[in-house]
Structures are given as C-alpha cells and as structure tokens.
Design a protein around this motif. Structure first.
Motif, PDB file in Angstrom:
ATOM      1  N   PRO A 199      20.969  30.576 -37.161  1.00 35.95           N
ATOM      2  CA  PRO A 199      21.667  29.744 -36.167  1.00 35.95           C
ATOM      3  C   PRO A 199      20.881  29.564 -34.870  1.00 35.95           C
ATOM      4  O   PRO A 199      21.100  28.586 -34.144  1.00 35.95           O
ATOM      5  CB  PRO A 199      22.970  30.521 -35.912  1.00 35.95           C
ATOM      6  CG  PRO A 199      23.135  31.413 -37.089  1.00 35.95           C
ATOM      7  CD  PRO A 199      21.752  31.744 -37.572  1.00 35.95           C
ATOM      8  N   CYS A 217      19.549  25.407 -40.857  1.00 35.98           N
ATOM      9  CA  CYS A 217      20.266  24.908 -42.038  1.00 35.98           C
ATOM     10  C   CYS A 217      19.795  25.587 -43.318  1.00 35.98           C
ATOM     11  O   CYS A 217      18.660  26.042 -43.384  1.00 35.98           O
ATOM     12  CB  CYS A 217      20.051  23.394 -42.158  1.00 35.98           C
ATOM     13  SG  CYS A 217      20.784  22.465 -40.801  1.00 35.98           S
ATOM     14  N   PRO A 219      24.240  25.756 -43.431  1.00 35.38           N
ATOM     15  CA  PRO A 219      25.216  26.711 -42.910  1.00 35.38           C
ATOM     16  C   PRO A 219      25.422  27.812 -43.953  1.00 35.38           C
ATOM     17  O   PRO A 219      24.892  27.733 -45.060  1.00 35.38           O
ATOM     18  CB  PRO A 219      26.494  25.867 -42.758  1.00 35.38           C
ATOM     19  CG  PRO A 219      26.065  24.439 -42.906  1.00 35.38           C
ATOM     20  CD  PRO A 219      24.832  24.443 -43.752  1.00 35.38           C
ATOM     21  N   THR A 220      26.204  28.792 -43.619  1.00 38.17           N
ATOM     22  CA  THR A 220      26.539  29.818 -44.620  1.00 38.17           C
ATOM     23  C   THR A 220      27.516  29.226 -45.640  1.00 38.17           C
ATOM     24  O   THR A 220      28.197  28.236 -45.370  1.00 38.17           O
ATOM     25  CB  THR A 220      27.202  31.045 -43.968  1.00 38.17           C
ATOM     26  OG1 THR A 220      28.478  30.652 -43.435  1.00 38.17           O
ATOM     27  CG2 THR A 220      26.329  31.610 -42.861  1.00 38.17           C
ATOM     28  N   GLN A 223      30.995  29.110 -44.212  1.00 36.17           N
ATOM     29  CA  GLN A 223      31.247  27.998 -43.290  1.00 36.17           C
ATOM     30  C   GLN A 223      31.517  26.701 -44.053  1.00 36.17           C
ATOM     31  O   GLN A 223      32.412  25.929 -43.692  1.00 36.17           O
ATOM     32  CB  GLN A 223      30.045  27.814 -42.357  1.00 36.17           C
ATOM     33  CG  GLN A 223      29.889  28.902 -41.307  1.00 36.17           C
ATOM     34  CD  GLN A 223      28.581  28.777 -40.539  1.00 36.17           C
ATOM     35  OE1 GLN A 223      27.533  28.488 -41.110  1.00 36.17           O
ATOM     36  NE2 GLN A 223      28.641  29.010 -39.234  1.00 36.17           N
ATOM     37  N   VAL A 224      30.738  26.482 -45.094  1.00 42.33           N
ATOM     38  CA  VAL A 224      30.920  25.266 -45.891  1.00 42.33           C
ATOM     39  C   VAL A 224      32.257  25.311 -46.614  1.00 42.33           C
ATOM     40  O   VAL A 224      33.009  24.319 -46.638  1.00 42.33           O
ATOM     41  CB  VAL A 224      29.764  25.097 -46.898  1.00 42.33           C
ATOM     42  CG1 VAL A 224      30.022  23.913 -47.817  1.00 42.33           C
ATOM     43  CG2 VAL A 224      28.442  24.907 -46.150  1.00 42.33           C
ATOM     44  N   ALA A 226      34.948  26.802 -45.728  1.00 43.41           N
ATOM     45  CA  ALA A 226      36.016  26.579 -44.745  1.00 43.41           C
ATOM     46  C   ALA A 226      36.126  25.099 -44.382  1.00 43.41           C
ATOM     47  O   ALA A 226      37.240  24.564 -44.225  1.00 43.41           O
ATOM     48  CB  ALA A 226      35.758  27.420 -43.499  1.00 43.41           C
ATOM     49  N   GLN A 227      34.978  24.436 -44.248  1.00 46.78           N
ATOM     50  CA  GLN A 227      34.982  23.014 -43.898  1.00 46.78           C
ATOM     51  C   GLN A 227      35.550  22.161 -45.042  1.00 46.78           C
ATOM     52  O   GLN A 227      36.300  21.213 -44.812  1.00 46.78           O
ATOM     53  CB  GLN A 227      33.556  22.556 -43.556  1.00 46.78           C
ATOM     54  CG  GLN A 227      33.434  21.105 -43.126  1.00 46.78           C
ATOM     55  CD  GLN A 227      34.123  20.810 -41.806  1.00 46.78           C
ATOM     56  OE1 GLN A 227      34.419  21.720 -41.033  1.00 46.78           O
ATOM     57  NE2 GLN A 227      34.395  19.526 -41.539  1.00 46.78           N
ATOM     58  N   LEU A 258      28.720  19.607 -40.809  1.00 46.94           N
ATOM     59  CA  LEU A 258      28.183  20.773 -40.108  1.00 46.94           C
ATOM     60  C   LEU A 258      26.747  20.526 -39.617  1.00 46.94           C
ATOM     61  O   LEU A 258      26.023  21.466 -39.290  1.00 46.94           O
ATOM     62  CB  LEU A 258      28.249  21.999 -41.025  1.00 46.94           C
ATOM     63  CG  LEU A 258      29.685  22.442 -41.371  1.00 46.94           C
ATOM     64  CD1 LEU A 258      29.681  23.488 -42.492  1.00 46.94           C
ATOM     65  CD2 LEU A 258      30.410  22.977 -40.144  1.00 46.94           C
TER      66      LEU A 258
END
Length: 298
Positions: A199, A217, A219-220, A223-224, A226-227, A258
């Motif tokens: 990050p 890049c 993302p984890t 994170q993906v 969750a999105q 993201l």
C-alpha cells in the motif's frame, strides 16, 4: 607330455586374459559411475532435460488449427501454439549442450530465457505461454537484497509469480446457492492470481502478465471480496458458464473500483478463456471437469 604342457599354458593365458578384461570393464563402469556422481545435476544432453526446462503454463495448441485462440495472458495467439512440452524440451536440448541446473537466480533466469528462445524457434509467441511473466518475476529479484531467502523457498523452476498464484488458487466447493451477502463470498470471488501490492509503494512492479503495474496493486483478496459484496447482493453461485463469467466480470469491476488495473491480476486471461467457450459445443464437458472458479486457463 609336450601336448599337455602347451594346453596347460594356453589355459593359463586364456584365464589371465579374461581376468584382465573383466577388471578393465569393472574399472570403466566404476569410473563412469564416479564421473556421473561428480557431475551432480544432469545437463541438457541427458534425460534430465525434462526436469530442467520450465513448464510452459498453458495447454498445447492444435497443430491443425487455423484460427487464433485466447492465450494465458488474455491476448490472442495462434491456435497451434504453444508447442507441446516435449517439442520444446527437444529444441532446448538441441541448442544447449549444457543447460544450467543450479537453483541460483542466474541459472533460473537462463533456463527461462533459453526456453523462450526455443518457443520462438518453433514459431510461437511468448504470449502463448506464461513464461515471460514468470521470468520477469525472477529478473525483478536481481535488485532484491532478500533474493536468496526468496529463492530458498522455491522449487527448481518455481518463480515468485508461481508462488503468488498458488497462494490464491484454492477454491472451496460451492455450497447451496448462497449469494454474496453470505459468508460464502470468499468461496465465490475468484482468486486474483498474484500477491497483493504494498500500500505504501510509489514505484511500479512487474505484474503477473509481464507488464508493469502500480506497486500498490492488486489490493488484497479480502479487500476485493468486500468490494464485490458491497456492490452485489446476489453474486451468481452456479457452475454453469454464464455464472462463472459473471463472477469474474464483477471481480474485475471491483479491482477497478479499488483503482488497480486488471493486469495486476490474472483474472482477465482466465475470463477470456471462459468467454471463448461460448461458441464451443463441448463446453458442458469442459466445465464439468473444472472447480467452481477454475477456468481452462487455470
């Protein structure tokens, strides 16, 4: 008596000659075994070629194909490509009497470079394999002070890109028809296929397809996931072709939300190998042999 004396002497000579021959043969065998032991890992001229040449990372093409197909990095390649692993191994052996067999960084890099050269000799592009992206993840280690520790944990032809893809490749089996709003989101969202970025990174790094991507890049996976859940109350959970395609498309959309490019993952190439099945009359049989988010490209 004279005849018996000659016969006895002849027998002695014959026995002595046979013993000398046997001793010479034993010495030759022993020397050969000793030399083989001293040489350690076999070179390209030996049966060890199959161990030393990196895997191509994509299924062989159809020698009779006239149309293109989607390669492992998401771009079109000749349908006849790549060659078989055996053809590539033979070409590498033909051009390299002594293929490096070490586990050091430069030996690994040379094996990949010589294999890519063989691919091109056989009239196929590097993009019909995953070799280039994996090679670049090795060359990126040249400036890494921790490279020896990184390499110590890798197999003979394994690369950081391989390890990152393997880390995210487990797809638990689908359970029921739960959507993205449930705890099954982790099972439904495809693995990104590459290690998360830093990050705090300000410089680019080589992505899994061999092109530069922002160092932060992708993302984890969390994170993906969750999105995807945030934007999709009901993520398709089926194993049919369109459900698979939708999961990949929605995951790619989350990646872009993201602020990371698709090329920081292997998702696009894998998605393209799914969409290519839309015109395949045998697609149901192909899908039957695949895991929930597995694709023909991996």
């Amino acid at each position: 008596m004279y005849r018996r004396g000659v016969s006895s002497r002849t027998r002695k000579l014959l026995i002595g000659g046979a013993a000398a021959a046997l001793l010479g043969s034993a010495l030759a065998v022993g020397t050969g075994m000793s030399q083989a032991a001293e040489q350690g890992n076999p070179g390209a001229g030996s049966g060890g070629i199959n161990v030393l040449v990196p895997a191509l990372g994509f299924s062989p093409g159809d020698p009779n194909a006239t149309a293109d197909r989607v390669g492992p990095t998401g771009v079109n390649v000749p349908g006849r490509c790549p060659p078989t692993q055996a053809q590539v191994n033979a070409q590498v052996a033909l051009k390299n009497a002594n293929l490096p067999s070490g586990t050091d960084l430069e030996s690994r890099i040379q094996r990949f470079e010589k294999t890519l050269s063989a691919i091109q000799d056989l009239k196929c592009p590097a993009s019909s394999t995953t070799l280039l992206g994996r090679l670049k993840s090795l060359t990126a280690l040249r400036g890494n002070a921790n490279r020896d520790n990184v390499l110590r944990g890798l197999g003979l032809n394994e690369t950081p890109a391989d390890r990152a893809a393997a880390a995210g490749s487990g797809d638990p089996a689908a359970t029921g028809s739960a959507g993205a709003g449930s705890g099954n989101i982790n099972a439904l969202v495809p693995a990104l296929g590459f290690s998360p970025g830093d990050p705090n990174a300000t410089a680019d790094r080589v992505g899994p397809t061999g092109v530069n991507v922002p160092g932060r890049c992708p993302p984890t996976q969390a994170q993906v996931n969750a999105q995807v859940a945030l934007k999709n109350a009901n993520l398709p959970s089926g194993t049919d072709l369109e459900s698979r395609i939708q999961r990949f498309e929605k995951t790619l959309s989350a990646i872009q939300d993201l602020k990371c490019p698709a090329s920081s993952t292997t998702l696009l190439g894998r998605l393209n190998s799914l969409t290519a099945l839309r015109g395949n009359a045998n697609r149901d049989n192909v899908l039957r042999g695949l895991g929930l988010n597995e694709t023909p490209a991996g």
